[in-house]
Scaffold this motif. Structure first.
Motif, short mmCIF file in Angstrom:
data_model
loop_
_atom_site.label_atom_id
_atom_site.label_comp_id
_atom_site.label_asym_id
_atom_site.label_seq_id
_atom_site.Cartn_x
_atom_site.Cartn_y
_atom_site.Cartn_z
N SER A 17 -27.76 18.15 40.74
CA SER A 17 -28.08 17.65 41.63
C SER A 17 -28.53 16.08 41.60
O SER A 17 -28.12 15.06 42.33
CB SER A 17 -29.30 18.00 42.23
N GLU A 18 -29.10 15.32 40.28
CA GLU A 18 -28.85 14.19 40.49
C GLU A 18 -27.63 13.35 40.52
O GLU A 18 -27.42 12.57 40.58
CB GLU A 18 -30.48 14.37 38.69
N MET A 19 -26.73 14.15 39.95
CA MET A 19 -25.50 13.58 39.62
C MET A 19 -25.10 13.33 40.74
O MET A 19 -24.33 11.98 41.54
CB MET A 19 -24.27 13.92 38.67
N THR A 20 -25.17 14.57 42.28
CA THR A 20 -24.77 14.36 42.91
C THR A 20 -25.14 12.52 44.13
O THR A 20 -24.66 12.48 44.85
CB THR A 20 -24.71 15.50 43.92
N LEU A 21 -26.18 12.77 43.97
CA LEU A 21 -27.58 11.40 44.54
C LEU A 21 -27.01 10.45 44.31
O LEU A 21 -26.93 9.25 44.53
CB LEU A 21 -28.69 12.32 44.23
N TRP A 22 -26.26 9.79 42.78
CA TRP A 22 -26.37 8.84 42.00
C TRP A 22 -25.05 8.37 43.07
O TRP A 22 -24.33 7.51 43.10
CB TRP A 22 -26.43 9.53 40.94
N LEU A 23 -23.64 10.02 42.39
CA LEU A 23 -22.71 9.58 43.38
C LEU A 23 -22.62 8.80 44.44
O LEU A 23 -21.70 8.08 45.10
CB LEU A 23 -21.58 10.69 42.70
N GLN A 24 -22.91 10.15 45.16
CA GLN A 24 -22.98 9.27 46.73
C GLN A 24 -23.68 8.27 47.34
O GLN A 24 -23.23 7.68 48.49
CB GLN A 24 -23.30 10.86 47.22
N ASN A 25 -24.90 7.93 46.55
CA ASN A 25 -25.81 7.33 47.26
C ASN A 25 -25.71 5.77 46.69
O ASN A 25 -25.56 4.85 47.28
CB ASN A 25 -27.73 7.91 47.21
N THR A 26 -26.93 5.89 45.17
CA THR A 26 -26.74 5.17 44.60
C THR A 26 -25.43 4.06 44.07
O THR A 26 -25.86 2.69 44.02
CB THR A 26 -27.28 5.19 43.04
N LEU A 27 -24.61 4.54 43.53
CA LEU A 27 -23.42 4.42 43.20
C LEU A 27 -22.12 3.24 44.47
O LEU A 27 -21.60 3.07 44.26
CB LEU A 27 -22.55 5.08 42.13
N ARG A 28 -22.77 3.66 45.89
CA ARG A 28 -22.00 3.55 46.95
C ARG A 28 -22.87 2.59 48.09
O ARG A 28 -23.17 2.42 48.97
CB ARG A 28 -21.57 5.33 48.04
N LYS A 39 -17.42 -3.36 46.23
CA LYS A 39 -18.48 -3.62 44.36
C LYS A 39 -18.16 -2.41 44.48
O LYS A 39 -18.65 -1.81 42.75
CB LYS A 39 -18.96 -4.37 44.37
N ILE A 40 -17.90 -1.42 45.30
CA ILE A 40 -18.15 -0.12 44.58
C ILE A 40 -17.14 0.68 43.09
O ILE A 40 -15.70 0.70 43.30
CB ILE A 40 -17.69 1.11 45.71
N PRO A 41 -18.03 1.20 42.36
CA PRO A 41 -17.07 1.61 41.12
C PRO A 41 -15.88 2.98 41.39
O PRO A 41 -16.94 3.60 42.20
CB PRO A 41 -18.14 1.84 39.99
N ASP A 42 -14.63 3.56 40.81
CA ASP A 42 -14.55 4.36 40.88
C ASP A 42 -15.04 5.33 39.47
O ASP A 42 -15.49 4.73 38.42
CB ASP A 42 -12.77 4.06 40.82
N ILE A 43 -15.48 6.32 39.96
CA ILE A 43 -15.94 7.28 38.67
C ILE A 43 -14.87 8.77 38.72
O ILE A 43 -14.33 8.68 38.58
CB ILE A 43 -17.05 7.75 38.68
N LEU A 44 -14.53 8.50 37.27
CA LEU A 44 -13.80 10.03 36.59
C LEU A 44 -14.19 10.68 35.61
O LEU A 44 -15.71 9.78 34.57
CB LEU A 44 -12.53 9.43 36.11
N PHE A 45 -13.59 11.95 35.41
CA PHE A 45 -14.61 12.40 34.07
C PHE A 45 -13.65 12.26 33.44
O PHE A 45 -12.36 12.60 33.49
CB PHE A 45 -15.32 13.65 33.96
N ILE A 69 -29.67 7.80 32.25
CA ILE A 69 -28.82 6.17 32.97
C ILE A 69 -29.32 6.17 34.36
O ILE A 69 -29.23 4.76 34.93
CB ILE A 69 -27.78 6.27 32.41
N ILE A 70 -29.45 7.30 35.04
CA ILE A 70 -28.93 7.58 36.44
C ILE A 70 -30.83 6.81 37.12
O ILE A 70 -30.98 5.95 37.58
CB ILE A 70 -29.46 8.83 36.35
N HIS A 71 -32.27 6.99 36.60
CA HIS A 71 -32.96 6.35 36.25
C HIS A 71 -33.66 5.29 35.85
O HIS A 71 -34.34 5.06 35.20
CB HIS A 71 -34.01 7.15 36.61
N ASN A 131 -31.57 -0.75 34.73
CA ASN A 131 -30.85 -0.58 36.16
C ASN A 131 -29.84 -1.83 35.29
O ASN A 131 -29.08 -2.03 36.20
CB ASN A 131 -30.98 -2.24 37.20
N ASN A 132 -29.44 -0.61 34.27
CA ASN A 132 -28.40 -1.85 33.75
C ASN A 132 -26.78 -1.64 34.00
O ASN A 132 -26.01 -2.57 34.05
CB ASN A 132 -28.23 -1.61 31.82
N LEU A 133 -26.46 -0.15 34.31
CA LEU A 133 -25.41 -0.11 34.84
C LEU A 133 -25.20 -0.62 36.12
O LEU A 133 -23.97 -1.38 36.17
CB LEU A 133 -24.87 1.40 35.00
N GLU A 134 -26.02 -0.94 36.84
CA GLU A 134 -25.74 -1.49 38.15
C GLU A 134 -25.73 -3.15 38.27
O GLU A 134 -24.98 -3.74 39.28
CB GLU A 134 -27.21 -0.74 39.36
#
Length: 209
Positions: A85-96, A102-108, A191-193, A197-200
């Motif tokens: 659930s944390e990843m979903t919120l992060w991918l759909q909200n924070t990283l968008r 500037k929106i990053p592309d994410i891959l596994f 990292i998400i929290h 905000n190093n990643l951002e």
């Protein structure tokens, strides 16, 4: 910018699942904890012995990619209970929340996978409900660096071989404790929290260069 997230021990609780599968399929009496696994090559940790009592790498590969593949790669839990659930919120909200360009592309990414492990990993990702569009299964793990600008990983080989201009976020495990880097975290949720905000900041700065 492209961010790669290594699956094992970042998203999937691979090390603990390996212990469980080994005890279930190979030797129920073998006792070890995650904290005791200080070698990234599990063949050096777990005794895969042939009938003559000699270590046998073919038995190790058969265990990983055939006999235990689904249990090991498909049925593992996430590293943290609320990670999905944390990843979903992060991918759909924070990283968008960045400006469009500037929106990053994410891959596994998941190196060292073959035979039955690949479909088992796809089953794992479907089960945890992630929304990442790209998945890369390299035969040479270092080619991951050709695919991304930032890598989130626990893999010490990838951490030690960061190309110039690339950035690694290390997820700490006992087997990578001697591998040091600038950004180190206990888990992906940290990292998400991250209050810093190093990643951002890296995403923002990269977009402005």
């Amino acid at each position: 910018m492209k961010i790669a997230i290594d699956i094992n021990d970042v998203v999937r609780d691979y090390t603990n699942q390996f212990i469980k599968c080994y005890q279930k399929i190979v030797d129920p009496s073998f006792e070890i904890t995650q904290e005791e696994i200080t070698d990234f090559d599990f063949f050096n940790v777990f005794p895969f012995l042939d009938s003559n009592g000699n270590k046998n790498k073919d038995l190790y590969y058969r265990f990983k990619y055939e006999d235990a593949a689904y249990d090991l790669f498909g049925r593992a839990e996430t590293t943290e209970k609320r990670l999905s659930s944390e990843m979903t919120l992060w991918l759909q909200n924070t990283l968008r929340n960045f400006e469009y360009d500037k929106i990053p592309d994410i891959l596994f990414v998941s190196p060292f996978e073959m035979n039955l492990s690949i479909q088992s990993t796809l089953s794992f990702l479907a089960r945890i409900g992630t929304r990442v569009r790209e998945i890369y299964f390299p035969t040479n793990s270092l080619t991951i660096w050709d695919k991304c600008d930032i890598l989130i990983t626990a893999n010490p080989n990838l951490i030690e071989n960061v190309p110039k201009g690339k950035i690694v976020f290390k997820i700490k495990t006992p087997y990578n404790c001697n591998t040091k880097t600038k950004y180190e975290y206990d888990n992906l949720i940290d990292i998400i929290h991250d209050s810093n905000n190093n990643l951002e900041k890296l995403i923002e700065n990269n977009a402005n260069t």
